[in-house]
Design an enzyme around this catalytic site. Sequence first.
Site, mmCIF file in Angstrom:
data_model
loop_
_atom_site.group_PDB
_atom_site.id
_atom_site.type_symbol
_atom_site.label_atom_id
_atom_site.label_comp_id
_atom_site.label_asym_id
_atom_site.label_seq_id
_atom_site.Cartn_x
_atom_site.Cartn_y
_atom_site.Cartn_z
ATOM 1 N N ASP A 1 -2.976 4.712 -2.471
ATOM 2 C CA ASP A 1 -4.042 5.328 -1.691
ATOM 3 C C ASP A 1 -4.434 6.701 -2.255
ATOM 4 O OD1 ASP A 1 -5.572 5.000 0.850
ATOM 5 O OD2 ASP A 1 -4.547 6.860 1.384
ATOM 6 N N HIS B 1 -11.349 -2.959 3.189
ATOM 7 C CA HIS B 1 -11.270 -2.531 4.594
ATOM 8 C C HIS B 1 -12.030 -1.236 4.886
ATOM 9 C CE1 HIS B 1 -8.451 -0.146 2.415
ATOM 10 N NE2 HIS B 1 -8.305 0.649 3.453
ATOM 11 N N ASP B 2 -12.541 -0.557 3.857
ATOM 12 C CA ASP B 2 -13.302 0.688 4.040
ATOM 13 C C ASP B 2 -14.798 0.490 3.850
ATOM 14 O OD1 ASP B 2 -10.990 2.228 4.383
ATOM 15 O OD2 ASP B 2 -10.850 2.717 2.248
ATOM 16 N N GLU C 1 -6.205 3.954 -6.189
ATOM 17 C CA GLU C 1 -7.504 4.173 -5.554
ATOM 18 C C GLU C 1 -7.973 5.570 -5.934
ATOM 19 O OE1 GLU C 1 -9.663 4.168 -1.188
ATOM 20 O OE2 GLU C 1 -7.865 5.339 -1.569
ATOM 21 N N ASP D 1 0.860 -1.174 0.000
ATOM 22 C CA ASP D 1 0.000 0.000 0.000
ATOM 23 C C ASP D 1 0.900 1.229 0.000
ATOM 24 O OD1 ASP D 1 -2.345 1.622 0.385
ATOM 25 O OD2 ASP D 1 -3.251 -0.088 1.410
HETATM 26 O O1 TEU Z 1 -9.597 5.659 1.533
HETATM 27 C C1 TEU Z 1 -10.008 6.770 0.836
HETATM 28 C C2 TEU Z 1 -11.446 7.030 0.674
HETATM 29 O O2 TEU Z 1 -11.777 7.829 -0.169
HETATM 30 C C3 TEU Z 1 -12.536 6.467 1.474
HETATM 31 O O3 TEU Z 1 -12.798 5.151 1.295
HETATM 32 C C4 TEU Z 1 -12.455 6.950 2.899
HETATM 33 O O4 TEU Z 1 -11.393 6.410 3.592
HETATM 34 C C5 TEU Z 1 -13.642 6.673 3.728
HETATM 35 O O5 TEU Z 1 -13.846 5.314 3.833
HETATM 36 C C6 TEU Z 1 -14.825 7.411 3.254
HETATM 37 O O6 TEU Z 1 -15.947 6.964 3.903
HETATM 38 C C7 TEU Z 1 -8.229 5.462 1.712
HETATM 39 C C8 TEU Z 1 -7.981 4.246 2.581
HETATM 40 O O7 TEU Z 1 -8.453 3.100 1.933
HETATM 41 C C9 TEU Z 1 -8.608 4.473 3.916
HETATM 42 O O8 TEU Z 1 -8.524 3.348 4.750
HETATM 43 C C10 TEU Z 1 -7.912 5.663 4.545
HETATM 44 O O9 TEU Z 1 -8.539 5.992 5.743
HETATM 45 C C11 TEU Z 1 -7.908 6.874 3.629
HETATM 46 O O10 TEU Z 1 -7.579 6.575 2.284
HETATM 47 C C12 TEU Z 1 -6.875 7.881 4.092
HETATM 48 O O11 TEU Z 1 -5.601 7.401 3.872
#
Ligand code: TEU
Length: 555
Positions: free
Chosen positions: A199, A330-331, A254, A98
Amino acid sequence: MTHKWWQGSVVYQIYPMSFQDSNNDGIGDLQGIISRLDYVKRLGADVIWLNPIYKSPNKDNGYDIADYRSINPQYGTMDDFDQLLEKAHKKGIKILMDLVVNHTSDQHEWFQKSKRSKNDPYSDYYIWRDPVNGHEPNNWRSAFSGSAWKYVKERGQYYLHLFAPGQPDLNWENPKVRQEVFSLMRFWLDKGVDGFRMDVINLISKPTGLPDVKGTATAGTTMDLVADGPKLNQYLTEMNEQVLSRYDVMTVGEMPGSTPKDAIKYTGLDSHELNMVFQFEHVGLSPNPDLRLGKWNDQPVKLVELKSALNRWQKALDGKGWNSLYWNNHDQPRAVSRFGSDDPKYRVLSAKMLATTLHFLQGTPYVYQGEEIAMTNAHFTDINQYEDLESLNIYQEMVKENKIVDAETMMKYIAHSSRDNARTPMPWDQSANGGFTKGSPWYRLNPNYQQINVQQALNDQDSVFYHYQKLIDLRHKNDLIKFGSFEEIDPDDQEVYAYRRHYQGQTLLVISNFTSKDISRSYPEEKTGKLIISNYRDDQGEKLRPYESKAYMIN
Ligand code: TEU
Ligand code: CA
């Protein structure tokens, strides 16, 4: 175009904190992952994507990096990492890291130096602005509640943080910052890692002049304004020229808010930037009608909208780019709870249905740990059962401070949408803490781990695990599944997701009943095709039973 290895691969995503603890401190770790490599191999995955394992104060579970070149001691040492890489490679499994470079932790040395004064070599590593009339420089909102700016006395200035205050945004305009990033990428690539998941990489170039969000400024509208900034193409091209093009690696960016058009710009088969993007359209459906609540809602997704989102990407990228395919990560809440049914009566059927639907689309499929055993949302009811800052902050903001919704309604939204649904430890068996740890787990397990765990799945020939294994095997052996073009069927059908794939005179017909009812549908090729997978024991032709899903190969 010649076919690339990552086009025929399936990725298994590991959230290290919650995968397997090896030393009983309650936290998953690298040795734990090593001990489970055979499990990943048995599933058939080709690549493991590891969520961040670098040194971090964990304000956002590792997405706040304090040192890009060292391993967080809670996960082990660099020696453990080298072992993991070597052992994975021996088994034919690649490792994707990542790469979190839109922001660092506020504990990173660069930020510690940057915040000291305006005359430090690091002063322009971050995005600093003077106050405007004693206030924040603009109306941007952080993804995790509150303003996206924080004031620092030493400099008499605000810094930008699109995420938590502990995640200051790097200033990519500064060529030194770009060189630092390229250099840390080389550090990992020279070790032999096989690529990066990047990310929020479409947020690195901020709009010129940092203008206010027009209309209601929310986390969502801020992100839409910042996404796909003016120099993104330039930065990614530079990254490719100076780093990526020199290695045979896989990259996935992402990109919240990105459209198929953007994706083709950054991942087009003849552009030289990234290989594919994670788009958010299908996981952003059914938001709250109240903009301030954004993603926080408890409404199910409408199948017609889901198909429209996924099909649009399938059609637009065919022959021009490459999709990544995912239901959850994970989100996101657990796939079976969100798009299928986690009622015990339908959990296994609907999880297999979702798997078939996704894995036969064109693109690289991602399986998030626990998805292969159909783990469900946790259904927690008390805010104290949550751990993630996003959930805790939104509760504080919407219920306590602004009184926009009552506590009970908000708890329903959180139970439905919280990222913590994905972060409960992996249940390996029925023993205490599901065999995740012999110590006290950093986060509570899903209360249903006695019923839903890996051991149960491996002992049951009809389990969701073996269904995934079969899908992955079919993909590996079949060029149509990998490369075939996509044809949508009946986009307005509110109950069935059906589509065709075509390749060198062969057709694959995929039919999935997204409801818990018996229904009936007929498709012409069904009679002549060979059934290659189903989630029922027999085939009843036009009759589709609850969550029935099947695919036919037609020569
Ligand atoms: O996620 C970015 C993102 O745009 C979203 O999914 C956000 O984290 C959130 O879930 C909105 O509801 C990435 C990572 O995957 C996430 O785990 C991090 O918290 C975020 O970036 C910041 O680095
Ligand atoms: Ca541990």
